[in-house]
Scaffold this motif. Structure first.
Motif, PDB file in Angstrom:
ATOM      1  N   GLY A  13      95.903 128.540 132.044  1.00 13.45           N
ATOM      2  CA  GLY A  13      97.110 128.186 131.324  1.00 13.45           C
ATOM      3  C   GLY A  13      98.368 128.130 132.163  1.00 13.45           C
ATOM      4  O   GLY A  13      98.334 128.138 133.394  1.00 13.45           O
ATOM      5  N   CYS A  14      99.493 128.039 131.460  1.00 10.75           N
ATOM      6  CA  CYS A  14     100.800 127.921 132.104  1.00 10.75           C
ATOM      7  C   CYS A  14     101.687 129.071 131.632  1.00 10.75           C
ATOM      8  O   CYS A  14     101.258 129.922 130.869  1.00 10.75           O
ATOM      9  CB  CYS A  14     101.434 126.567 131.763  1.00 10.75           C
ATOM     10  N   CYS A  17     101.765 128.993 127.487  1.00 14.66           N
ATOM     11  CA  CYS A  17     100.617 129.378 126.657  1.00 14.66           C
ATOM     12  C   CYS A  17     100.005 130.698 127.106  1.00 14.66           C
ATOM     13  O   CYS A  17      99.302 131.350 126.330  1.00 14.66           O
ATOM     14  CB  CYS A  17      99.571 128.270 126.617  1.00 14.66           C
ATOM     15  N   CYS A  54      96.646 123.363 125.015  1.00 16.28           N
ATOM     16  CA  CYS A  54      98.084 123.465 125.285  1.00 16.28           C
ATOM     17  C   CYS A  54      98.663 122.082 125.540  1.00 16.28           C
ATOM     18  O   CYS A  54      98.120 121.323 126.339  1.00 16.28           O
ATOM     19  CB  CYS A  54      98.327 124.385 126.477  1.00 16.28           C
ATOM     20  N   LEU A  56     101.313 121.429 127.056  1.00 17.40           N
ATOM     21  CA  LEU A  56     101.999 121.371 128.347  1.00 17.40           C
ATOM     22  C   LEU A  56     101.032 121.273 129.518  1.00 17.40           C
ATOM     23  O   LEU A  56     101.224 120.487 130.429  1.00 17.40           O
ATOM     24  CB  LEU A  56     102.886 122.611 128.524  1.00 17.40           C
ATOM     25  N   CYS A  57      99.982 122.097 129.491  1.00 14.27           N
ATOM     26  CA  CYS A  57      99.114 122.173 130.678  1.00 14.27           C
ATOM     27  C   CYS A  57      97.669 121.789 130.362  1.00 14.27           C
ATOM     28  O   CYS A  57      96.815 121.823 131.241  1.00 14.27           O
ATOM     29  CB  CYS A  57      99.152 123.569 131.280  1.00 14.27           C
TER      30      CYS A  57
END
Ligand SMILES: [Zn+2]
Length: 139
Positions: A13-14, A17, A54, A56-57
């Motif tokens: 994850g980033c 998350c 997620c 975003l990532c």
């Protein structure tokens, strides 16, 4: 999947998350633009399992929600576990090659976002836990 820059953060994850602060991570998971459902695996009223991703990532997660009807307390006990998984594991879950009941075994060596809301608590407690966890159907 992007590997993080060392430290003790897991390789999943980033910063949104898998934020170090569990409350921050959960806020992202709940956001419409945060972690979105990709595939429902089980959708019973007291046992809901889904693969999420997620925004975003693109990190994949398995989300396990269980609810236990509490006839005594005014509200039911709810528990939610969100575990980051690899794309291959997500594929296995979505294709039915991996039972959601065995998803807890994937927790070995990883952190998962745990939300516990016992029937006698005013608010859920949210925290990062680690290791293998048991997947049980609610009732
Ligand atoms: Zn992310």
């Amino acid at each position: 999947m992007a590997s993080q820059d060392g430290g003790d953060r897991a390789d999943f994850g980033c910063v949104a998350c898998c934020a170090e602060d569990a409350a921050v991570a959960q806020a992202h998971h709940r956001s419409p633009d945060g972690v979105r459902p990709e595939r429902m695996i089980r959708d019973d009223s007291h046992f809901i399992v889904s693969v999420q991703r997620c925004g975003l990532c693109s990190q994949a997660f398995v989300s396990v929600f269980t609810e236990y009807i509490d006839w005594v307390a005014s509200q039911d006990a709810q528990y939610r576990t969100v575990l980051p998984i690899t794309d291959a594991e997500a594929d296995d879950l979505m294709a039915g090659r991996l039972s959601p009941h065995r998803a807890g075994a994937l927790g070995h060596g990883r952190r998962h976002l745990q939300s516990d809301w016992p029937s006698d608590a005013e608010e859920p407690s949210v925290y990062w836990d680690s290791g293998v966890f048991e997947v049980r159907e609610g009732h």
